[in-house]
Every structure is written in C-alpha cells, then in structure tokens.
Design an enzyme around this catalytic site. Structure first.
Site, PDB file in Angstrom:
ATOM      1  N   THR A   1      -8.718   9.708  12.579  1.00 10.81           N
ATOM      2  CA  THR A   1      -9.336   8.983  13.712  1.00 10.81           C
ATOM      3  C   THR A   1      -9.268   9.741  15.030  1.00 10.81           C
ATOM      4  O   THR A   1     -10.304  10.065  15.601  1.00 10.81           O
ATOM      5  CB  THR A   1      -8.785   7.565  13.957  1.00 10.81           C
ATOM      6  OG1 THR A   1      -9.048   6.757  12.797  1.00 10.81           O
ATOM      7  CG2 THR A   1      -9.459   6.898  15.154  1.00 10.81           C
TER       8      THR A   1
ATOM      9  N   ASN B   1      -5.062   4.082   3.284  1.00 10.35           N
ATOM     10  CA  ASN B   1      -5.743   3.293   4.295  1.00 10.35           C
ATOM     11  C   ASN B   1      -7.245   3.172   4.102  1.00 10.35           C
ATOM     12  O   ASN B   1      -7.966   4.165   4.171  1.00 10.35           O
ATOM     13  CB  ASN B   1      -5.480   3.878   5.687  1.00 10.35           C
ATOM     14  CG  ASN B   1      -6.101   3.027   6.777  1.00 10.35           C
ATOM     15  OD1 ASN B   1      -5.665   1.905   6.990  1.00 10.35           O
ATOM     16  ND2 ASN B   1      -7.141   3.523   7.426  1.00 10.35           N
ATOM     17  N   GLU B   2      -7.692   1.937   3.872  1.00  6.92           N
ATOM     18  CA  GLU B   2      -9.118   1.614   3.799  1.00  6.92           C
ATOM     19  C   GLU B   2      -9.906   2.477   2.837  1.00  6.92           C
ATOM     20  O   GLU B   2     -11.111   2.696   3.018  1.00  6.92           O
ATOM     21  CB  GLU B   2      -9.744   1.668   5.199  1.00  6.92           C
ATOM     22  CG  GLU B   2      -9.193   0.562   6.063  1.00  6.92           C
ATOM     23  CD  GLU B   2      -9.958   0.344   7.343  1.00  6.92           C
ATOM     24  OE1 GLU B   2     -10.792   1.188   7.674  1.00  6.92           O
ATOM     25  OE2 GLU B   2      -9.683  -0.665   7.997  1.00  6.92           O
TER      26      GLU B   2
ATOM     27  N   GLU C   1      -3.784  -4.411   9.795  1.00  4.56           N
ATOM     28  CA  GLU C   1      -4.380  -3.664  10.912  1.00  4.56           C
ATOM     29  C   GLU C   1      -5.418  -4.560  11.565  1.00  4.56           C
ATOM     30  O   GLU C   1      -6.278  -5.122  10.889  1.00  4.56           O
ATOM     31  CB  GLU C   1      -5.027  -2.346  10.457  1.00  4.56           C
ATOM     32  CG  GLU C   1      -5.460  -1.508  11.661  1.00  4.56           C
ATOM     33  CD  GLU C   1      -6.318  -0.306  11.315  1.00  4.56           C
ATOM     34  OE1 GLU C   1      -5.933   0.491  10.447  1.00  4.56           O
ATOM     35  OE2 GLU C   1      -7.395  -0.179  11.928  1.00  4.56           O
TER      36      GLU C   1
ATOM     37  N   ARG D   1     -14.235  -5.984  15.984  1.00  4.57           N
ATOM     38  CA  ARG D   1     -14.793  -6.451  14.718  1.00  4.57           C
ATOM     39  C   ARG D   1     -13.881  -7.514  14.134  1.00  4.57           C
ATOM     40  O   ARG D   1     -12.703  -7.518  14.485  1.00  4.57           O
ATOM     41  CB  ARG D   1     -14.957  -5.279  13.736  1.00  4.57           C
ATOM     42  CG  ARG D   1     -13.631  -4.588  13.362  1.00  4.57           C
ATOM     43  CD  ARG D   1     -13.833  -3.470  12.374  1.00  4.57           C
ATOM     44  NE  ARG D   1     -14.187  -2.221  13.012  1.00  4.57           N
ATOM     45  CZ  ARG D   1     -13.333  -1.281  13.388  1.00  4.57           C
ATOM     46  NH1 ARG D   1     -12.027  -1.468  13.226  1.00  4.57           N
ATOM     47  NH2 ARG D   1     -13.739  -0.156  13.929  1.00  4.57           N
TER      48      ARG D   1
HETATM   49  C1  147 Z   1      -9.858   1.570  11.163  1.00  2.00           C
HETATM   50  C2  147 Z   1      -8.840   2.653  10.809  1.00  2.00           C
HETATM   51  O1  147 Z   1      -7.983   2.221   9.790  1.00  2.00           O
HETATM   52  C3  147 Z   1      -8.044   3.136  11.989  1.00  2.00           C
HETATM   53  O2  147 Z   1      -7.386   4.338  11.643  1.00  2.00           O
HETATM   54  C4  147 Z   1      -8.938   3.348  13.172  1.00  2.00           C
HETATM   55  O3  147 Z   1      -9.870   4.340  12.871  1.00  2.00           O
HETATM   56  C5  147 Z   1      -9.646   2.060  13.484  1.00  2.00           C
HETATM   57  C6  147 Z   1     -10.515   2.187  14.703  1.00  2.00           C
HETATM   58  O4  147 Z   1     -11.128   0.974  15.019  1.00  2.00           O
HETATM   59  O5  147 Z   1     -10.458   1.686  12.411  1.00  2.00           O
HETATM   60  O6  147 Z   1     -10.880   1.730  10.257  1.00  2.00           O
HETATM   61  C7  147 Z   1     -11.942   0.871  10.211  1.00  2.00           C
HETATM   62  C8  147 Z   1     -13.187   1.403  10.308  1.00  2.00           C
HETATM   63  C9  147 Z   1     -14.303   0.587  10.148  1.00  2.00           C
HETATM   64  C10 147 Z   1     -14.143  -0.746   9.914  1.00  2.00           C
HETATM   65  C11 147 Z   1     -12.873  -1.282   9.814  1.00  2.00           C
HETATM   66  C12 147 Z   1     -11.768  -0.462   9.977  1.00  2.00           C
HETATM   67  N1  147 Z   1     -15.256  -1.568   9.774  1.00  2.00           N
HETATM   68  O7  147 Z   1     -16.401  -1.081   9.981  1.00  2.00           O
HETATM   69  O8  147 Z   1     -15.123  -2.746   9.429  1.00  2.00           O
END
Ligand code: 147
Length: 594
Positions: A79, A167-168, A243, A369
């Site tokens: 990020t 993560n994700e 998160e 979001r």
């Molecule tokens: C999250 C990540 O886990 C974090 O490291 C950081 O990048 C954060 C920034 O807002 O976002 O990742 C996501 C990215 C996209 C979505 C959700 C979490 N999404 O589009 O729903």
C-alpha cells in the site's frame, strides 16, 4: 421536555444483565503496516517520538489502544511501501529488520495488556517455490509464520496473541489447518488464528468443515459496513472487523470511526474493530494520505497532529478493557429511537459499567467504504433504566465529544458534570454528531503534551552516509516502494556502510511491481542537485541502477511513476530519460569509463 414532545412519549431503554451478558469485548486496535504506514515514525527525535507513542498506547491517556496489529513484512509493496521479511530467502533468518518489532515493544512497554496480531500481505518469493502462490507448500509457509512468532519471543520477549492468513487474498483451508497444527506443535496453542482478513465468505467453509472450525479462533473481515451474515452468526465464532476505517482523519473521519466502533457490535456482533491505519506516518503524497488515527509525517521538524479519531477511540478504550463483556442486545445495546446507537459493557466482576452513545449523522460519518445507506438522526432525549448488577449505580461520569464541520463547533473528549442516577433511572439529551461515554470508571484523562514544533518542509541539503545505523536497519526518510533496502557493512574504505537493495527474487505479491525503487523527500522539488555513489554489481541479477527526481507515484502503481530517471548499466552505458510531460524531455546516452 421539548425533545420528548417531538418524539411523542419518551422511550425508556432497559439496561440489565438478568438474562446474562452479550459477547466478550476484544478491544479496539490500530494497524501498522499494510504497508509501511509507520515508516516516518521511527526517526522522530525525542521527546516527540515518545509523546506520539503515548497518545497511541499509554493507558488512560489518549487512544489507549487495546490491540496492535502489524504487518509481517513480506518484501513487497503493500500500500504505502514495502516491509522487510525476517526471511528474504530460506537460508536467511534475521530479526533486526524493519520497525514493527520496535513498535510492538514500545506498545507493550506502555501497556503490557495490549494484544498483538500479525498478518502478512506478501510473502518472499521462495515461499511460492516455482509459483507465486504462498500455499504451494503449506508446511513451509506455516513454518515461516511460526518462526516469526517464535522470533518475537526470543529476540524481543513479545508474546503474539493473534495470527492471520493472507491479507485480502485467497485463503486456503489446508494451510489454515496446517498453520494451527504447527503453532500447537511449537507450544503456541495460546496464539489464536484469525481468518481470513477478507470477506465473510470463510463462514460457509467453517460450517462445512469441523477441523477448519477448530483451527479458526476468530472470523476477521474488512470494511463490513457494520453488518454480518447469518452464516457467520451460525458458526458461533468470535467476529471481528479486523480492518476498518481507512478514512481521512478529519472530523468526518472521526464520525465514521465513532459510528462503526459502536455499530459493528450493535448491527454485526463484532467484538473488535481495527483501524487501518494506526498512524499516518508515510509521505502524504503516497496512497491514502492521512487515513490514520493521527498524523506524523515530519520527523525532520518534529511536527505531528493528534487528530480527532484519537479522542473518539478514547471514548471506548479508556473505559473498558479486553475481557469485559457487552450487555445483551435490547438490554444495554441497540439503536437509539432518534437515530444513532448505544453500547454497554460490564467488567468481569460486574462492578464497573460503561456505556457509549453516538448520534453520528449520515454526512458527518461517511467512511471510505462501503457505501452508507441513507438514514436520519435527530436531537433526542434518552431515558435509561439500570437494573440487575447496575441497579445500585447512583452516579455516572460523563465524557463528551461533538464533531462539527468547523473547529469552533467541535468539542473533543471533554469531561462534563456527572449524571445523578435516581432509583436506577436517568435521562440524557443527545444532540446530533455527539458521543457520550457514561461510566462508573473514574480514571479517564485527556492527556496532553506541549504543542509540538510547527510544520516545516523537508530540509535541504540532505545527506546520509548510513554510518549511524546498525546493520540491517532501514535508512530514515527513505520509503522503499519496490524492493527492500538494508544498511549493510562493506569493506570498502571509502564507504563503510551502504544502503543496499537486498531482494533477489520476485515476491509472492499483494500488488505486483517489478522495478526496485526507494523514494524520499518531495517529488515537487525543482532545480535539484542529487549526488550519489553507487555500486553496480554484475552478478545477482542486477540489471542496472537509476537515480530519479519528480517521481510522481508510489504504492501499488509505483511501476507507472513518471519522472526523470538517470540509468546506469553494468556495461558502462548510462542515459537520462524523462517521462514527465511537464518537463522538457531530454534523452542523453553516454558511455562511462569502465
Ligand atoms: C485495504 C488494505 O488491506 C490496506 O492495506 C490498505 O491498502 C487499505 C486502504 O484503504 O485497503 O484493502 C482494501 C482495498 C480495497 C477494498 C477493501 C480493502 N475494497 O475495494 O473494498
């Protein structure tokens, strides 16, 4: 009287534990990493550095955080930069890298009860074998994670409480079970597995698979919009928003944080909410600037800002502890009739009681979001009737915040006169966009330090010969976006320590970028003279090096950065390339003397 009139007959909320308690409260957390979000924090000078850490972690001072979640560095962009792995290669193991160890120690020094949670975003390339898949050998990857947990204990005396998956990104049920078994085999049964730091989807798998259900201690999801799913409730697992937030830290961001801290439990039965991120300590020009509970982006000036989300956190964290229990829904937890919500807790002996009420309006509590459906909040009078273990309470201490669109309308974490409770009953008038904490706990404090130094631009000239660092540390003010740089000792008598890019193979990425780049300073500088000594090795896969200015981007789109690049190749060719259209494009190709 006026408010009860507008609302019709006044509603009385019953607060009672006669039917038992709600879920166990697991704490409010902050996330360092995912990635490199604390990069600029480490090199703040004292006393500012300790002050910032106190605002985050010192109990009953400010945010009083109850969980610190950190990235388990994986050598690749996550990020706002890359974080270093404890094993760049299978044959390499090192616990002197990065700043998360340091941060965990500082948190524990202030609050020995703070829980620690580690999660990888990316994995070093060797864990994929010949693939980019970190689950290609689940035993190898589980061993890598277990080593991180053991390393924390051996090298820093840190006991890790929670471990996540990836993560994700995709989870792998075989890997989750292998990880659980590997932790147990290493006497780490006290470490809880959180899965899978993404959507609620894993709940379906947990319902189908008894071994998986045993392996997963907590279902952790991201940005749940305060709601959960039926399947997740059916698992009977602890549910977390592992998160959340990621919103610009002005008063609207604080409104988002106040609303979700309460409503993640009211609507979604989630017993922990963790802010991405802990502290915005990465260059503002990088993605998601200022999406942290507070801001500290100027180690060179010492300037930092205790933003309003810190005080919103305090409303809950200063008056609860992990292990306290929520009261049941309808008996201390619920929606307020005029909009907003209330949540209550009891300590294990049921002698201490805390309630947090929030009345965040829609437009004053938008989060990054997900999209927030419309709703209304109005000023209201709420009447509560305390029963059961709370029936003898006669006085509640009151802490108050009002989040305005303007600073003049804003009040942050102010103690008001206590409420007198008569025969278990009290009423309170609630304006819109307010937070009230009502508590029997007397030890709240709006901690403060003298105003930090004023902001100042990054000071030039700037020079670093890397001689002041311990080996394996990361150089201050440089923010690696692709690749990892470590200070390494050399035998070169002119240079001694150097700043060396140490990643040899493409990692199992979270977002893929391929050209190592380490940035610092300000991309808007003009007429800048840069001078650097570089070594261009002809082995270990190095294609060449470059020095650049005006680098327009970092984060997951580092590869798309424009700027002026001066390349040097091992065969002694060099050229300058400008990809920034606002700068006259010059392409110079020269041959250097070998
Ligand atoms: C999250 C990540 O886990 C974090 O490291 C950081 O990048 C954060 C920034 O807002 O976002 O990742 C996501 C990215 C996209 C979505 C959700 C979490 N999404 O589009 O729903």
């Amino acid at each position: 009287w006026l408010f009860s009139l507008t609302l019709g007959h006044a509603h009385v909320y019953i607060v009672d534990d006669y039917e038992g308690l709600g879920r166990r409260f697991d704490g409010i957390g902050g996330l360092s990493g995912g990635g490199a979000t604390s990069k600029l924090l480490v090199n703040y000078a004292e006393p500012q550095r300790s002050q910032i850490l106190d605002y985050l972690f010192k109990p009953q001072f400010a945010a009083s955080l109850q969980i610190l979640k950190v990235e388990i560095g994986g050598d690749s962009q996550s990020t706002d930069g890359t974080e270093s792995s404890h094993m760049h290669e299978s044959w390499d193991e090192n616990y002197q890298r990065g700043y998360e160890w340091w941060l965990m120690r500082e948190a524990k020094k202030r609050n020995p009860d703070i829980k620690l949670y580690g999660l990888p975003w990316t994995f070093p390339g060797w864990l994929g074998g010949k693939t980019a898949n970190p689950y290609s050998n689940p035993y190898r990857t589980a061993d890598y994670i277990v080593r991180w947990v053991l390393g924390a204990r051996t090298h820093y005396g840190l006991s890790i409480d929670y471990i996540g998956i990836w993560n994700e990104r995709a989870y792998n049920t075989k890997y989750i079970k292998v990880l659980r078994a590997s932790l147990d085999k290493n006497n780490l049964s006290n470490v809880t597995v959180v899965a899978a730091d993404g959507s609620w989807g894993i709940s379906g798998d947990i319902l189908k698979d008894q071994t998986l259900a045993q392996a997963v201690g907590v279902i952790g999801v991201h940005y749940p919009g305060t709601v959960t799913t039926n399947a997740s409730l059916q698992t009977n697992k602890t549910l977390w928003s592992s998160e959340d937030y990621s919103t610009f830290n002005d008063n609207v961001g604080a409104g988002c944080w106040g609303r979700i801290l309460n409503q993640n439990y009211v609507n979604g039965f989630m017993t922990s909410t963790i802010s991405w991120n802990l502290i915005a300590s990465y260059y503002n020009a990088l993605p998601f600037g200022r999406d942290g509970l507070m801001t500290a982006v100027q180690p060179w000036s010492g300037h930092y800002v205790v933003e309003s989300p810190i005080w919103v956190t305090a409303h809950t964290s200063q008056f609860t502890k992990t292990g306290w229990h929520y009261l049941p829904h309808g008996h201390g937890v619920g929606a307020l009739q005029g909009g907003g919500s209330y949540v209550s807790w009891l300590c294990p002996q049921r002698r201490h009681f805390t309630m947090v009420l929030e009345t965040m309006s829609h437009n004053h509590s938008l989060c990054i979001r997900p999209a927030l459906p419309g709703y209304n909040v109005q000023p209201q009078r709420a009447t509560f009737s305390l029963k059961g273990s709370m029936r003898n309470i006669t006085k509640l201490h009151v802490w108050y915040s009002k989040l305005g669109f303007k600073d003049a309308e804003t009040v942050l974490f102010k103690e008001l006169n206590p409420i007198q409770v008569e025969n278990g009953v009290f009423s309170i008038d609630l304006a819109v966009d307010t937070i009230h904490t009502l508590t029997t706990w007397t030890k709240g404090q709006k901690g403060s330090y003298p105003t930090p130094p004023p902001p100042a631009p990054f000071t030039l000239p700037y020079k670093d010969d890397f001689e002041s660092y311990a080996e394996f540390n990361e150089a201050f003010n440089f923010a690696p976006q692709v690749g990892v740089w470590e200070v390494r000792r050399t035998n070169d008598r002119h240079h001694g320590n150097v700043n060396r890019q140490v990643i040899l193979h493409q990692p199992c990425d979270w977002c893929t970028n391929r050209i190592p780049i380490n940035i610092g300073g300000n991309y808007k500088w003009t007429n800048l003279l840069q001078q650097i000594d570089v070594f261009v090795p002809s082995v270990n896969g190095t294609d060449g090096v470059f020095l650049a200015q005006h680098v327009s981007r970092g984060g997951c789109s580092s590869d798309k950065a424009k700027g002026i690049f001066f390349f040097i190749f091992p065969d002694s060719r060099a050229f300058v390339l400008s990809t920034d259209p606002s700068i006259i494009t010059i392409i110079i190709i020269v041959t250097l003397c070998p």
